[in-house]
Design an enzyme around this catalytic site. Structure first.
Site, PDB file in Angstrom:
ATOM      1  N   ASP A 182       4.584 -25.822   7.643  1.00 31.77           N
ATOM      2  CA  ASP A 182       3.467 -25.666   8.461  1.00 31.77           C
ATOM      3  C   ASP A 182       3.100 -24.252   8.586  1.00 31.77           C
ATOM      4  O   ASP A 182       3.884 -23.803   9.270  1.00 31.77           O
ATOM      5  CB  ASP A 182       3.550 -26.556   9.620  1.00 31.77           C
ATOM      6  CG  ASP A 182       2.292 -26.406  10.494  1.00 31.77           C
ATOM      7  OD1 ASP A 182       1.727 -25.546  10.441  1.00 31.77           O
ATOM      8  OD2 ASP A 182       1.858 -27.288  10.833  1.00 31.77           O
ATOM      9  N   HIS A 183       2.365 -23.447   7.758  1.00 28.96           N
ATOM     10  CA  HIS A 183       2.520 -22.274   7.854  1.00 28.96           C
ATOM     11  C   HIS A 183       2.168 -21.771   9.437  1.00 28.96           C
ATOM     12  O   HIS A 183       2.229 -20.646   9.402  1.00 28.96           O
ATOM     13  CB  HIS A 183       1.394 -21.505   6.735  1.00 28.96           C
ATOM     14  CG  HIS A 183      -0.030 -21.615   7.301  1.00 28.96           C
ATOM     15  ND1 HIS A 183      -0.786 -22.702   7.138  1.00 28.96           N
ATOM     16  CD2 HIS A 183      -0.996 -20.366   7.453  1.00 28.96           C
ATOM     17  CE1 HIS A 183      -1.929 -22.237   7.501  1.00 28.96           C
ATOM     18  NE2 HIS A 183      -2.066 -20.922   7.636  1.00 28.96           N
ATOM     19  N   HIS A 245      -1.007 -27.952  12.516  1.00 21.91           N
ATOM     20  CA  HIS A 245      -0.826 -26.565  13.019  1.00 21.91           C
ATOM     21  C   HIS A 245      -0.987 -26.613  14.691  1.00 21.91           C
ATOM     22  O   HIS A 245      -0.181 -26.045  15.300  1.00 21.91           O
ATOM     23  CB  HIS A 245      -2.015 -25.802  12.492  1.00 21.91           C
ATOM     24  CG  HIS A 245      -2.046 -25.768  10.913  1.00 21.91           C
ATOM     25  ND1 HIS A 245      -0.993 -25.695  10.074  1.00 21.91           N
ATOM     26  CD2 HIS A 245      -3.435 -25.564  10.281  1.00 21.91           C
ATOM     27  CE1 HIS A 245      -1.404 -25.594   8.869  1.00 21.91           C
ATOM     28  NE2 HIS A 245      -2.709 -25.433   8.817  1.00 21.91           N
TER      29      HIS A 245
HETATM   30  C1  BG6 Z   1      -5.246 -24.737   6.332  1.00 21.07           C
HETATM   31  C2  BG6 Z   1      -6.353 -25.607   6.347  1.00 21.07           C
HETATM   32  O1  BG6 Z   1      -4.019 -25.665   6.578  1.00 21.07           O
HETATM   33  O2  BG6 Z   1      -5.248 -23.756   7.535  1.00 21.07           O
HETATM   34  C3  BG6 Z   1      -7.528 -24.691   6.154  1.00 21.07           C
HETATM   35  O3  BG6 Z   1      -6.350 -26.688   5.349  1.00 21.07           O
HETATM   36  C4  BG6 Z   1      -7.571 -23.689   7.087  1.00 21.07           C
HETATM   37  O4  BG6 Z   1      -8.803 -25.565   6.292  1.00 21.07           O
HETATM   38  C5  BG6 Z   1      -6.208 -22.962   7.304  1.00 21.07           C
HETATM   39  O5  BG6 Z   1      -8.593 -22.860   6.938  1.00 21.07           O
HETATM   40  C6  BG6 Z   1      -6.213 -21.878   8.530  1.00 21.07           C
HETATM   41  O6  BG6 Z   1      -5.115 -21.130   8.215  1.00 21.07           O
HETATM   42  P1  BG6 Z   1      -5.307 -19.593   8.733  1.00 21.07           P
HETATM   43  O7  BG6 Z   1      -3.786 -19.149   8.354  1.00 21.07           O
HETATM   44  O8  BG6 Z   1      -6.194 -18.882   8.076  1.00 21.07           O
HETATM   45  O9  BG6 Z   1      -5.462 -19.639  10.140  1.00 21.07           O
END
Ligand code: BG6
Length: 486
Positions: A182-183, A245
């Site tokens: 989960d980044h 997230h």
């Molecule tokens: C992803 C979603 O997991 O996270 C995207 O699928 C979203 O829709 C993205 O834009 C957002 O990541 P970050 O790192 O740009 O906040």
């Protein structure tokens, strides 16, 4: 610890995720000297292309705006350590061919150990066949080395499908070998939550229902689906951002102090607090969908979106934690596409000071801005300087780019790939975390999907706005007070 003799294999190497996230993160780690010295990178995908074409794609998102010769050279070296193999995802012979390529690389290793890290930058429909083929054809056992897989959402669409997917994958890869990304867990400010909470007596002391009135965790993006409508419409805002997230952020924000920094101790506490959250109620939900405004197309104007879709592109849901620390405190998770700004933040609003000597003064708020421009600031009241006593709202401000002028904030994917290379699971999602996350969201998702009758219609909001006009009353319902309301 980092193991030498490691090959990183990127499956789905010709796709978007690999191009935009995986290769740039690998390059970032490589340039900063964080990859094993003898690392090799192997791309694998269906697309037939030669090495030059692969290099072009894999490096298309690497930044070198001023043609810095040092970066140009690093990009060349990065290309030199990468190779590409094409093949299907279902065909075991194609994986035998990949394995032969990996063995050829390994035949040049010093020492007998061989390690492989497989990164799934793949559509979910091929997760299981790829997991199977990798295990059967590409699992290395030489010299006691390790095999690891990195996988990324979507992990199913609800509790049952997630369980089914996980148990299929479990036949081939153990929990210890699996790193579910989960980044958000790799973002600097999300990692900072543990330190802010548990390395500060002052924070810890006020971290409960006696002091906190309400909490908002907000995700805002200033663009719509723009070409990703097909994927998005199948999932919607809750599955895309809230269930993973934002819930991850919530769990770290609210868990009890882990016994240690170990991956299992941290994840035990996260699971415990998530298990204290009942499924979200319909009345605690607000759904929106953006419509055309200011010359920008509405969600339904996107050709990749089905006509008449009722998929939410905005969702606010309020969660309640039934434990002694948090009973009665609303946690509002809200996320939307096509809003007025890009911002992800946690806003903790404290209670009013007891009436008495000060009346009608603003509440304290602690804001942790995850992006852009990482910051932690505490809104508090101080005496207006001068020969009289009047309180005025002001801020203690820890904006990272002002305070830590030299620091480079790592990219989330860099941090996580490095953790996986080291075998550290702390910032990856354990199977039971995922299970409980789905339990919280599945009933509301089934309602939205129309599994229990008519599908709810999201309220419209204009592209580029703050969200549906219903949002302010929604938040106020849970006791949020705007500073100038008081
Ligand atoms: C992803 C979603 O997991 O996270 C995207 O699928 C979203 O829709 C993205 O834009 C957002 O990541 P970050 O790192 O740009 O906040």
């Amino acid at each position: 610890e980092l193991k030498e003799n490691t090959i990183i294999i990127v499956l789905g190497a010709s796709g978007d995720l690999a191009k935009k996230k995986t290769f740039p993160a690998l390059f970032g780690l490589y340039r900063q000297g964080f990859l094993p010295r003898d690392v090799k990178i192997v791309g694998y995908a269906r697309t037939k292309m030669d090495k030059a074409e692969f290099d072009k794609r894999a490096t298309s998102y690497l930044k070198n705006p001023n043609d810095d010769p040092e970066i140009t050279q690093a990009i060349q070296q990065f290309k030199d350590l990468s190779t590409y193999i094409s093949g299907s995802y279902e065909d075991s012979e194609a994986f035998a061919n990949l394995n032969a390529h990996l063995e050829e690389i390994e035949s040049h290793y010093k020492g007998p150990e061989a390690n492989r890290l497989f990164y799934f930058a793949l559509p979910p429909s091929v997760f299981v066949p790829v997991a199977k083929n990798l295990k059967e054809q590409c699992y290395v056992t030489k010299g006691g080395g390790v095999n690891r897989v990195i996988v990324e959402k979507p992990f199913g669409k609800d509790l049952d499908s997630a369980r089914e997917l996980l148990s299929s994958l479990k036949q081939y890869w153990t929990e210890d070998e699996t790193f579910r990304i989960d980044h958000y867990l790799g973002k600097e400010m999300v990692k900072n939550l543990l330190v802010l909470r548990f390395a500060n007596v002052a924070m810890g002391a006020a971290w409960d229902k006696n002091h906190i009135s309400n909490v908002q965790i907000t995700f805002k993006e200033p663009f719509g689906t723009e070409g990703r409508g097909g994927y998005f419409d199948e999932f919607g805002m809750i599955r895309d951002v809230l269930q993973n997230h934002l819930l991850q952020v919530l769990s770290i924000l609210t868990m009890e102090r882990p016994v240690s920094f170990s991956a299992e101790d941290i994840r035990d506490e996260k699971v415990k607090v998530l298990r204290s959250i009942p499924p979200i109620a319909r009345e605690d939900t607000l759904l929106g969908q953006y419509v055309s405004a200011n010359g920008k197309p509405g969600y339904l104007d996107d050709d990749t979106v089905p006509r008449n879709s009722v998929c939410p592109t905005f969702a606010a849901t309020t969660l309640w934690i039934h434990n002694p620390r948090w009973e009665g405190v609303p946690f509002i998770l809200k996320a939307g596409k096509a809003l007025n700004e890009a911002k992800v933040e946690v806003r903790i609003q404290f209670k009013d000071v007891t009436q008495g000597i000060f009346k009608d003064i603003a509440r304290n708020e602690l804001v942790i801005r995850i992006q852009p421009s990482e910051a932690v600031y505490l809104k508090l009241n101080a005496k207006t300087p001068g020969l009289y006593t009047r309180a005025m709202p002001t801020e203690m401000d820890l904006t990272y780019k002002r305070r830590f002028t030299e620091a480079k904030i790592p990219e989330a994917y860099e941090a996580l790939i490095l953790d996986a290379l080291k075998g550290d699971h702390s910032n990856f999602v354990r199977h039971d975390e995922l299970d409980v996350a789905w339990k919280i969201f599945t009933p509301i998702l089934h309602w939205i999907d129309g599994k229990s009758g008519a599908r709810p219609r999201p309220v419209p909001y204009p592209y580029g706005s703050r969200g549906p006009k219903e949002l302010d009353p929604f938040i106020q319902k849970y006791g949020f007070k705007r500073a100038n309301d008081s």
